[in-house]
Each structure stands twice: as C-alpha cells, then as structure tokens.
Design a protein around this motif. Structure first.
Motif, PDB file in Angstrom:
ATOM      1  N   ILE A  91       0.840  -1.203   0.000  1.00  0.00           N
ATOM      2  CA  ILE A  91       0.000   0.000   0.000  1.00  0.00           C
ATOM      3  C   ILE A  91       0.871   1.247   0.000  1.00  0.00           C
ATOM      4  O   ILE A  91       0.625   2.212  -0.730  1.00  0.00           O
ATOM      5  N   LEU A 136      -5.767  -8.111 -16.025  1.00  0.00           N
ATOM      6  CA  LEU A 136      -5.725  -8.963 -14.823  1.00  0.00           C
ATOM      7  C   LEU A 136      -6.073 -10.399 -15.179  1.00  0.00           C
ATOM      8  O   LEU A 136      -5.459 -11.340 -14.676  1.00  0.00           O
ATOM      9  N   ILE A 143      -0.320  -1.915 -10.079  1.00  0.00           N
ATOM     10  CA  ILE A 143      -1.436  -2.698  -9.527  1.00  0.00           C
ATOM     11  C   ILE A 143      -1.512  -4.055 -10.229  1.00  0.00           C
ATOM     12  O   ILE A 143      -1.680  -5.099  -9.582  1.00  0.00           O
ATOM     13  N   GLN A 144      -1.355  -4.037 -11.539  1.00  0.00           N
ATOM     14  CA  GLN A 144      -1.431  -5.305 -12.276  1.00  0.00           C
ATOM     15  C   GLN A 144      -0.269  -6.241 -11.893  1.00  0.00           C
ATOM     16  O   GLN A 144      -0.478  -7.418 -11.619  1.00  0.00           O
ATOM     17  N   ASP A 145       0.930  -5.702 -11.838  1.00  0.00           N
ATOM     18  CA  ASP A 145       2.097  -6.542 -11.558  1.00  0.00           C
ATOM     19  C   ASP A 145       2.107  -7.093 -10.140  1.00  0.00           C
ATOM     20  O   ASP A 145       2.658  -8.160  -9.891  1.00  0.00           O
ATOM     21  N   HIS A 146       1.546  -6.332  -9.196  1.00  0.00           N
ATOM     22  CA  HIS A 146       1.612  -6.748  -7.788  1.00  0.00           C
ATOM     23  C   HIS A 146       0.263  -7.155  -7.236  1.00  0.00           C
ATOM     24  O   HIS A 146       0.083  -7.242  -6.023  1.00  0.00           O
ATOM     25  N   PHE A 147      -0.676  -7.418  -8.126  1.00  0.00           N
ATOM     26  CA  PHE A 147      -2.054  -7.645  -7.688  1.00  0.00           C
ATOM     27  C   PHE A 147      -2.167  -8.720  -6.607  1.00  0.00           C
ATOM     28  O   PHE A 147      -2.868  -8.551  -5.609  1.00  0.00           O
ATOM     29  N   GLN A 148      -1.456  -9.814  -6.802  1.00  0.00           N
ATOM     30  CA  GLN A 148      -1.590 -10.928  -5.843  1.00  0.00           C
ATOM     31  C   GLN A 148      -0.964 -10.627  -4.493  1.00  0.00           C
ATOM     32  O   GLN A 148      -1.203 -11.346  -3.525  1.00  0.00           O
ATOM     33  N   LYS A 198      -8.261  -2.840 -17.966  1.00  0.00           N
ATOM     34  CA  LYS A 198      -7.648  -3.240 -16.697  1.00  0.00           C
ATOM     35  C   LYS A 198      -8.085  -4.656 -16.310  1.00  0.00           C
ATOM     36  O   LYS A 198      -7.276  -5.482 -15.897  1.00  0.00           O
ATOM     37  N   LEU A 210       2.339   1.722  -3.413  1.00  0.00           N
ATOM     38  CA  LEU A 210       1.325   2.212  -4.358  1.00  0.00           C
ATOM     39  C   LEU A 210       1.054   3.696  -4.111  1.00  0.00           C
ATOM     40  O   LEU A 210       0.898   4.488  -5.040  1.00  0.00           O
ATOM     41  N   LEU A 235      -5.972   3.799  -0.136  1.00  0.00           N
ATOM     42  CA  LEU A 235      -4.748   4.408   0.392  1.00  0.00           C
ATOM     43  C   LEU A 235      -5.004   5.273   1.624  1.00  0.00           C
ATOM     44  O   LEU A 235      -4.094   5.582   2.375  1.00  0.00           O
ATOM     45  N   ALA A 258       0.887   3.639 -12.339  1.00  0.00           N
ATOM     46  CA  ALA A 258       0.062   3.144 -11.227  1.00  0.00           C
ATOM     47  C   ALA A 258      -0.724   1.906 -11.656  1.00  0.00           C
ATOM     48  O   ALA A 258      -0.810   0.916 -10.904  1.00  0.00           O
ATOM     49  N   THR A 259      -1.275   1.938 -12.877  1.00  0.00           N
ATOM     50  CA  THR A 259      -2.041   0.795 -13.378  1.00  0.00           C
ATOM     51  C   THR A 259      -1.139  -0.436 -13.490  1.00  0.00           C
ATOM     52  O   THR A 259      -1.514  -1.537 -13.090  1.00  0.00           O
ATOM     53  N   ILE A 311     -12.883 -13.440  -7.548  1.00  0.00           N
ATOM     54  CA  ILE A 311     -12.590 -12.295  -6.661  1.00  0.00           C
ATOM     55  C   ILE A 311     -13.723 -11.267  -6.769  1.00  0.00           C
ATOM     56  O   ILE A 311     -14.160 -10.699  -5.762  1.00  0.00           O
ATOM     57  N   TRP A 360     -10.303   4.974  -9.764  1.00  0.00           N
ATOM     58  CA  TRP A 360      -9.237   5.720  -9.077  1.00  0.00           C
ATOM     59  C   TRP A 360      -9.703   6.282  -7.742  1.00  0.00           C
ATOM     60  O   TRP A 360      -8.895   6.425  -6.810  1.00  0.00           O
ATOM     61  N   GLN A 398      -7.889  -6.586  -2.956  1.00  0.00           N
ATOM     62  CA  GLN A 398      -8.078  -7.151  -4.310  1.00  0.00           C
ATOM     63  C   GLN A 398      -9.556  -7.045  -4.705  1.00  0.00           C
ATOM     64  O   GLN A 398      -9.899  -6.665  -5.825  1.00  0.00           O
ATOM     65  N   TYR A 422      -3.655 -13.414 -14.408  1.00  0.00           N
ATOM     66  CA  TYR A 422      -3.955 -14.299 -13.260  1.00  0.00           C
ATOM     67  C   TYR A 422      -5.073 -15.299 -13.534  1.00  0.00           C
ATOM     68  O   TYR A 422      -5.435 -16.080 -12.648  1.00  0.00           O
ATOM     69  N   TYR A 424      -7.736   9.959 -12.974  1.00  0.00           N
ATOM     70  CA  TYR A 424      -6.526   9.725 -12.168  1.00  0.00           C
ATOM     71  C   TYR A 424      -6.028  11.016 -11.512  1.00  0.00           C
ATOM     72  O   TYR A 424      -5.777  11.047 -10.313  1.00  0.00           O
TER      73      TYR A 424
END
Lengths: 82, 423
Positions: A7, B130, A26-31, B126, A10, B400, A22-23, B142, B393, A38, B134, B330
């Motif tokens: 967090i 995903l 989120i995609q790369d670290h989603f898990q 998006k 991000l 956050l 940012a997108t 999910i 966003w 999630q 995944y 954004y």
C-alpha cells in the motif's frame, strides 16, 4: 502472498507517477495485495466497465431511436400522400 | 381545532391513499410486499446482534465500512454499552441497511458471471489485463466474492457497483426493451429490414456504422419509391424503377442517371420539376438532411467529438447523469491524497481554527500533538471530498486513505511539520 509495504509503495507511485505506472504497478503486484483490497480494486474496475458498457448501449439506443424518428417521419409523409 | 380529530382525519386519508395504491398492485406484488414485511419484522434486534459473535462482527465491519467517524463512534458506543440519545434509532436504521445490502449483494454476486462478466471484460482494459495475468476464473471469483463482501469493506464501492447495475436493469427495462419492441413493430409495418437497422446501430466502427445506416435508410426509401410507376409515363417508370434495378436506381446521382438513361430522362425531370415524384424526393431529402447532421456528428471518427456528444446525450438522459458524471479521473483522484502539495489547503483552515496557538513556538511534543490533530481533520475533509467521487481511481484513493503508514508518513514528514510550524 500479501506484502506489508504494498500500500505504501502504491501510495508513492500514485503521488508522483503517471496513470500508466500506477495501473502497471497494480497489475504486476495484484496478488500481493490483501484479499479485501483485491476485491475492492476488482469491484472498482467492474463498476467502471459496466458504466462504459451502459454508455455504449445508450449510444446505440440513441442511434436506433434516431433511425426510428426518421422512419416515422417518412411514414407520416406516406400517409399524408406527399 | 381538536388535534386528535385532525390526527384521525389524517390517518383516515392515509389509509384511503394506501388502499388506493394497493388496489393498483397485482396479487404477486402484494404477496411480495407481505413477505418483505415479515422478513423485516423477523430480523434480529440490535441487542441480539451484539450478543451474537458473527452478527456482532458483521455489524461492526459494516459500520466501519462507512468511513464516517460519526457512524464509527456510534458503533464504539454500542459495543461499550454507552449509547446516547438517538443511537438506538440510528443503529436500527443501519441494521436494516445491513440486511438489505446483504440480500442485494447476494443477487449482485450472481449477476457478475457468464455473459455479464464477458461484457465487462470487453469494456475494461484493466480487467482484461488482470485476467490475462492471473486467469479469468480467479478474477471472476474475486469479483463475485468481493460483491458479497463489499458492504463490510467499502460502502461507497458497494453502492456504486449496485447503482450501476440498477441503472443497467432500468435501462434494459425502460429504454432498450421498449425501443427494440417499437423498432420490431415499426420495421415490420414499414417494410424495412430490421436486421439492416440493427446491424447499422450496433456496428462499432463509426465509418461502417454510417455506411450501413445510410444504406438502411436508402433501402427504406426504395420501399416507398416502388409506388412511383403509376404516376410516371411507362417508359420512364420502366427505366427508373425497372424490375431488378429498383434499389440500384434509387442510389444513382443525377449524373449517373443521365449516363444510364440519357438526356431524355433528365429532360423529363427538368420539365416536371414539381411532379409528385420530385416533391417526395425533396421532402425526404430534407428530412434526411436535418437529421443527418446529428447522425453524421454522432458517428464521427473524431474521438473527442464522440465523447463530447456522448456527454451531452448522457446529461440529457436521467440514467446516465449520476452514474457517469461523478466518475473521477486519475489526476483528480490524486488531488485527494494527503501529501505536501495537497495538504496546503488544509493548513490555512487548521491555523485559522486555532488562532490562539503560536505555531512557530511549539515544542516538539506540542507539534506532534498538533500534527496528529491536523492529520485527523485533514483526513476527515479529504474523505468527505472523496466520498463524492466514484470510479476506479477514487476506489484506489479510498484504499490508500487512513492506513497507519499514511498517518506516520504525514505526521513525521519534515516538510509537513515545517508547513504547520512555519509562518
């Protein structure tokens, strides 16, 4: 696996990076996000997607109604024998 | 006048009104209302919920998910048994909301699969990314489990998702369905190929859509023009609306018609400028011209023109107003983050609310206390701002907000501290 710093990382990216960065993050670290986050993120994406779809369907419906209006005018002209 | 008499009169009028409304309802509607009423009456009371570990946890999470300090404080008073005036009514309202949302979230979760899920994928890069990374099944799972959990995680997110699907259903029921029915009936009556119209309207490429749309309209024009031979001399009628060439001839420009049928045909047209045939063509062309500008701009290839037009149309239609207008981009979402540049606006407000404090002479401990207080107030304002926003966003900013890390980053940040302590 959830990552405690995810967090915080991000937040730094959103504070100083671009939307694409940012997108991608989120995609790369989603898990690595906790399950509840999630779920919130995917629900946010789904809501945006449903809005985009609705907007498109409304645009199509609007075109259809425009065509119908035209045809009705033609029909009225025919009925009036003009 | 006697107030008890007035009350009785009002009650009698109210009963009459209720009876009138009920008399217009179907037996199924009345039975459903009755079942809903019974379900509401069977709901556990607040003390029962507090005693039950599962329900108590749910209620606590539900109140927390509102992200509203007043509601969260009410929850804390409930758990400590120190309720104040108004809390009971407030909690009962929240209990009803909780049960309503639980039922709604189950239904919503059921909808988020199959074709509905596929349609969403088509409209979200998006989500597509995903799913590619995944697996589609995992992301769908999910989303479906998330829909059930959202009332306890993120009230704003849940209400937004539920509202969008509510709008989709209203649109299908009130606009799309009747429009389609009307189109079917009307096309049949008018002898127009419905497939051509639907194909034109559904075509995604603006260029192809316009082409097909024009084709559909011209096909329609050839329908009424088939009656023309009876007013035309046989030789022209045979040439202009000849067997097998009817539609094709309707599409000819004057020059093409001249090439095909020669000077005699053109002479006929020129000598009979106000024939029924020409009047009909003129009137229909006028209709096409006036409506065509809308169609032309709507199917414009220019993305900005289409988006701008889309916004105008959306703004005029009740279904889109709230759903689309509040979606946050954004950059707008980033402005809600509590960082150095965004916090400036809160500093002035905090200082003017604490005019008796000389911020330049605070000790480190005093500054710590003020930084904590400042953070709480700034966060409350930022959350109130973000509560008005929607979209992905805005959800990210909501994620956050309010973490322990955010507080530490904010209150220990030298730039923030000097901003508050400075002149």
């Amino acid at each position: 696996m959830p990552n405690d710093n995810i967090i915080q990382d991000l937040r730094k990216i959103v504070a100083s990076g671009t939307e694409e960065q940012a997108t991608q993050y989120i995609q790369d670290h989603f898990q690595q996000f906790p399950k509840d986050i999630q779920q919130r993120l995917v629900a946010g994406m789904a809501a945006d997607a449903a809005k985009a779809e609705l907007a498109e369907r409304m645009a199509v419906a609007d075109i259809k109604s425009q065509i119908l209006s035209l045809l009705k005018e033609f029909d009225a002209l025919d009925k009036a024998g003009k | 006048m006697d107030s008890s008499f007035l009350r009785k009169f009002e009650k009698r009028e109210q009963d009459k009104a209720t009876e009138k409304v009920n008399s217009t309802k179907t037996p199924e509607q009345l039975a459903k209302e009755d079942a809903d009423k019974q379900e509401r009456e069977a709901r556990p009371t607040i003390p029962q919920m507090v005693q039950d570990p599962v329900m108590s946890r749910e209620l606590g999470a539900f109140l927390k998910a509102h992200n509203d300090p007043a509601i969260q404080e009410m929850g804390a008073r409930m758990l400590s048994g120190k309720l104040v005036s108004g809390d009971v009514g407030g909690l009962e309202l929240k209990r009803d909301e909780l049960f309503d949302q639980k039922a709604l979230s189950e239904k919503l979760s059921e909808k988020l699969q199959g074709q509905r899920f596929e349609d969403m994928l088509q409209h979200s890069a998006k989500l597509q990314s995903l799913c590619q990374a995944y697996g589609k099944e995992q992301i769908q799972e999910i989303l479906q489990s998330g829909a059930k959990n959202l009332p306890f995680l993120d009230q704003k997110g849940f209400k937004e998702l539920a509202a969008v699907f509510d709008e989709v259903e209203k649109f299908e029921r009130d606009v799309e369905g009747p429009l389609q029915a009307q189109m079917t009936t009307f096309c049949k009556k008018f002898g127009l190929t419905e497939d051509a119209v639907i194909k034109a309207a559904d075509e995604k490429s603006p260029v192809l859509r316009r082409h097909q749309l024009e084709q559909a309209i011209r096909d329609n024009m050839s329908g009424w023009a088939m009656t023309l031979p009876k007013w035309l001399p046989a030789q022209w009628a045979g040439q202009l609306v000849g067997w097998g060439d009817k539609k094709k001839d309707r599409l000819l420009t004057p020059q093409e018609r001249y090439s095909k049928y020669g000077a005699e045909a053109m002479k006929f047209s020129l000598n009979n400028p106000k024939s029924k045939w020409q009047n009909a063509v003129e009137m229909r062309s006028k209709v096409l011209d006036t409506s065509g500008s809308f169609i032309a701009s709507f199917v414009s290839e220019n993305k900005e023109v289409r988006e701008a037009l889309g916004r105008v149309i959306n703004g005029e239609l009740p279904y889109m107003k709230d759903v689309i207008d509040n979606t946050t981009g954004y950059d707008e979402a980033r402005e809600m983050l509590l960082n150095e540049s965004n916090a400036k606006k809160y500093v002035e407000r905090y200082k003017s609310a604490n005019k008796n404090v000389d911020f330049s002479k605070l000790s480190t401990t005093e500054l710590d206390t003020h930084m904590d207080k400042f953070y709480d107030e700034a966060q409350k304002e930022a959350q109130a701002e973000s509560a008005k926003k929607s979209g992905f966003w805005a959800t990210v900013i909501g994620v956050l907000f309010g973490s322990a890390q955010e507080r530490a980053d904010f209150t220990k940040d030298p730039a923030m501290r000097s901003m508050l302590a400075g002149a």
